[in-house]
Design an enzyme around this catalytic site. Structure first.
Site, PDB file in Angstrom:
ATOM      1  N   GLU A  93       0.836  -1.192   0.000  1.00  0.00           N
ATOM      2  CA  GLU A  93       0.000   0.000   0.000  1.00  0.00           C
ATOM      3  C   GLU A  93       0.875   1.247   0.000  1.00  0.00           C
ATOM      4  O   GLU A  93       1.955   1.262   0.603  1.00  0.00           O
ATOM      5  CB  GLU A  93      -0.890   0.047   1.250  1.00  0.00           C
ATOM      6  CG  GLU A  93      -2.026  -0.942   1.254  1.00  0.00           C
ATOM      7  CD  GLU A  93      -2.877  -0.781   2.499  1.00  0.00           C
ATOM      8  OE1 GLU A  93      -2.434  -0.094   3.443  1.00  0.00           O
ATOM      9  OE2 GLU A  93      -3.970  -1.348   2.528  1.00  0.00           O
ATOM     10  N   HIS A 150       3.483   0.239  14.971  1.00  0.00           N
ATOM     11  CA  HIS A 150       2.168  -0.033  14.381  1.00  0.00           C
ATOM     12  C   HIS A 150       1.185  -0.629  15.388  1.00  0.00           C
ATOM     13  O   HIS A 150       0.151  -1.171  14.990  1.00  0.00           O
ATOM     14  CB  HIS A 150       2.294  -0.975  13.176  1.00  0.00           C
ATOM     15  CG  HIS A 150       3.229  -0.477  12.123  1.00  0.00           C
ATOM     16  ND1 HIS A 150       2.971   0.636  11.351  1.00  0.00           N
ATOM     17  CD2 HIS A 150       4.454  -0.934  11.728  1.00  0.00           C
ATOM     18  CE1 HIS A 150       3.976   0.843  10.516  1.00  0.00           C
ATOM     19  NE2 HIS A 150       4.894  -0.087  10.727  1.00  0.00           N
ATOM     20  N   ARG A 199     -14.081  -8.941  15.244  1.00  0.00           N
ATOM     21  CA  ARG A 199     -14.127  -9.307  16.662  1.00  0.00           C
ATOM     22  C   ARG A 199     -14.294  -8.043  17.485  1.00  0.00           C
ATOM     23  O   ARG A 199     -14.335  -6.942  16.948  1.00  0.00           O
ATOM     24  CB  ARG A 199     -12.819 -10.005  17.061  1.00  0.00           C
ATOM     25  CG  ARG A 199     -11.591  -9.164  16.684  1.00  0.00           C
ATOM     26  CD  ARG A 199     -10.320  -9.693  17.270  1.00  0.00           C
ATOM     27  NE  ARG A 199      -9.138  -9.074  16.689  1.00  0.00           N
ATOM     28  CZ  ARG A 199      -8.669  -7.873  16.983  1.00  0.00           C
ATOM     29  NH1 ARG A 199      -9.323  -7.124  17.849  1.00  0.00           N
ATOM     30  NH2 ARG A 199      -7.558  -7.403  16.426  1.00  0.00           N
TER      31      ARG A 199
END
Length: 664
Positions: A200, A235, A292
């Site tokens: 990306e 991250h 979730r």
């Protein structure tokens, strides 16, 4: 509604689910590994079953054993928490095949979002904005490199089956691509069993904004505002808040509706989170969907007044959503800080050890602590090192930040390294208060977030001396005559004064103090400076007056070691006794493990010549890789561990002889 459920997880999320289930009158079955036999979630549950040894592959990832325990215990449904089997398609399918309800989305929805590349394709058809990049199935390295050039730099390599920052690498130029791809693939294979990557374009100042969505089995969908999770390290999220600061009502609505479209495109049911990158120009792009409940769900609960675990249970049992989009109300502002066993001063390396001393801020309508541990528990190498989540709420963001700073100052932990001081500095930092948020926040503001200690060193040595003196006095004072000279700790002698010596070690530094006790006060001299001190010890609270300055600190003593806590800062020292001999380990030529972990790669052999900066071994802790490099040119004298070995922090990994420059 279910009568009994099994929680296929551990730690704070297992405890969190049990709390709501018990409130609803639902019995809970816990599962545990050998390392978690005495864990809090085991004690809270109505019954608990041993899964196996400590490694998660032999315990919490054993889907077959969990299903067997469901049948044995009569559990009608399984709540997976987050991590482990929570987004495992095979597990959801196996539960369905055995007539056990999965408290989560259908296995088909998990499969659709489980591959980031497949998810991007689905989102494209659902008219959800995407970041430019490559999301294809062909993983030939040469093809990936060509696609890398097309995408442009900087870019992000990302594991298709990943999460939590694992299997990710930022690539700044084509020259870096090959090495970054190999490292990311290896890390992804170790963490997820799948090395596939997507590429990306890497936005340089993005914010990480995510939308909490809920869908039921009757076709209804809703978004419960958004959370900003921009402040991250490696991250991984550090502080989350809701609602996201600075978003316009139009952007909030557009992002929320896009998230619901994304969920309904895969026939979603239950709690899910659609994550977006939000750029400085106000545009946003789909990043991924977590199928979730999220770690940071409490901030959404605090601003909506809803119990999202209760929603999960009711929807899994077939109920409709309890409210519509128009009925949802948002009130105030909430923040969550993740309390981790880690060393922020050493690149946030995970820490392990015993929670020898643990004090948390008082919980009330404004402050909440979600945890799975109690004092005395071990933080092991086998699982994520999160100790707790600290959540605060107030009427507005500024007030909520003030509460967070105050609560972090009240969080006191000894026995291992934690990030509480770092979190306090982060929450109180000017740029954070001013909403100057993006995913590079920590690197951009390192000087603010890693300041020098606010506690005065000499002042703390005096307080430490006062603590040791008061502790000794409490153990030896002659009862009934507190004014007797024989009850003092000053070596009292008739017609003379005696200055008692005390040695305090602080790291490598040894400080010599002298203490004279006079009429219930101390005169403490350290480094040629004298202080007049009075002190009173009340539990772990030390009330002191030093040269007229009165304050209260909290103390924890572990043998001769003392930790002082004050306003989020810590001071540590040791009472030095001359009868003890100190040994020093390792010379300049040794390389030690920076943390507990496992050896995943040994890249050198005995006798091999290496250059400064060459990677010698690679360790792994909590699924994150750490490279150990040569500090100088030399020859490998010995390699002490092999791939797969478990290694303790401080253990010598490689002996390296410096290269003889004259011989060269």
């Amino acid at each position: 509604m279910f009568n009994k459920i099994l929680i296929a997880n551990r730690g704070e999320i297992a405890c969190r689910v049990i709390q709501t289930a018990h409130r609803l009158g639902i019995k809970c079955v816990a599962v545990y590994s050998e390392a978690d036999a005495n864990a809090r979630h085991v004690a809270m549950a109505d019954e608990a079953f041993l899964l196996g040894p400590a490694p998660s592959t032999e315990s919490y990832l054993r889907a077959d054993k969990i299903i067997e325990i469901c049948k044995q215990s009569g559990a009608q449904a399984v709540h997976p928490g987050y991590g482990f089997l929570s987004e495992n398609t095979g597990f959801a399918e196996a539960l369905e095949a055995n007539g056990i309800t999965f408290i989560g989305p259908p296995s088909s929805a998990i499969a659709s979002m489980g591959s980031k590349s497949a998810a991007k394709e689905i989102m494209s058809h659902a008219n959800v904005p995407l970041v430019p990049g490559y999301h294809g199935e062909d993983q030939d390295p040469a093809l990936l490199k060509r696609e890398s050039e097309k995408c442009g730099y900087p870019q992000l390599l990302k594991a298709v089956a990943g999460g939590g920052g694992k299997g990710m690498r930022v690539v700044e130029s084509l020259d870096e691509f090959d090495a970054a791809l190999q490292a990311a693939c290896r890390e992804a294979q170790n963490a997820f069993g799948n090395p596939d990557m997507l590429i990306e374009r890497y936005l340089t100042q993005p914010r990480h904004v995510e939308i909490q969505v809920f869908c039921d089995k009757h076709g209804n969908g809703i978004y419960l505002a958004e959370r900003d999770c921009s402040v991250q390290r490696r991250h991984q999220k550090v502080i989350e808040e809701a609602p996201a600061p600075g978003l316009s009502d139009e952007t909030r609505k557009a992002m929320g509706e896009a998230a619901v479209r994304a969920a309904q495109a895969i026939d979603y049911v239950g709690a899910g989170t659609v994550e977006f990158l939000y750029d400085v120009d106000g545009s946003f792009y789909f990043m991924e969907m977590n199928t979730r409940l999220q770690v940071e769900h409490p901030v959404t609960e605090m601003i909506t007044g809803q119990d999202l675990v209760e929603w999960q249970l009711r929807i899994a049992a077939g109920a409709e959503l309890p409210i519509t989009q128009d009925q949802l109300t948002i009130r105030g502002h909430a923040l969550e800080a993740r309390i981790y066993a880690e060393d922020p001063d050493n690149d946030f390396l995970p820490a392990t050890g015993s929670l020898k001393y643990l004090r948390t801020p008082a919980e009330n309508a404004h402050v909440r602590v979600d945890t799975g541990v109690i004092e005395g528990d071990e933080v092991s190498v086998y699982y994520d090192p999160m100790i707790a989540k600290l959540i605060v709420w107030d009427e507005n963001r500024e007030a909520a930040i003030n509460r967070m700073v105050s609560a972090l100052e009240d969080y006191r932990i000894a026995g291992l390294k934690t990030n509480t001081r770092f979190l306090r500095n982060l929450a109180d930092a000017g740029p954070f208060r001013k909403e100057e948020l993006d995913t590079g926040f920590i690197e951009k503001h390192r000087e603010l977030l890693f300041p020098d200690a606010r506690l005065d060193n000499q002042f703390c040595l005096v307080m430490s001396a006062a603590y040791f003196l008061e502790t000794a006095k409490a153990g030896h004072t002659i009862k009934g005559d507190q004014h007797s000279p024989f009850s003092g700790q000053n070596g009292w002698r008739l017609n003379s004064e005696y200055a008692r010596p005390m040695k305090l070690a602080q790291g490598e530094d040894l400080h010599e103090l002298s203490i004279l006790e006079k009429q219930g006060e101390y005169e403490v001299t350290v480094d040629d400076a004298s202080y007049r001190v009075s002190a009173e010890l009340n539990g772990d609270a030390l009330n002191v007056i030093i040269n007229g300055h009165r304050l209260t600190v909290h103390c924890f003593q572990d043998g001769d070691n003392l930790t002082i806590f004050h306003e989020g800062e810590q001071f540590q020292c040791r009472q030095h006794r001359d009868t003890f001999t100190e040994t020093e380990q390792s010379g300049d030529a040794s390389l030690a493990a920076p943390m507990n972990g496992a050896m995943v790669a040994v890249l050198v052999d005995k006798g091999q010549e290496v250059k400064a900066g060459d990677t010698l071994v690679i360790m792994e802790a909590m699924k994150m890789e750490h490279s150990i490099s040569a500090p100088y040119d030399g020859v490998v004298a010995e390699v002490f561990f092999a791939e797969g070995d478990l290694v303790n922090e401080g253990a010598e990994l490689v002996a390296l002889d410096a290269k003889d420059e004259e011989a060269a």
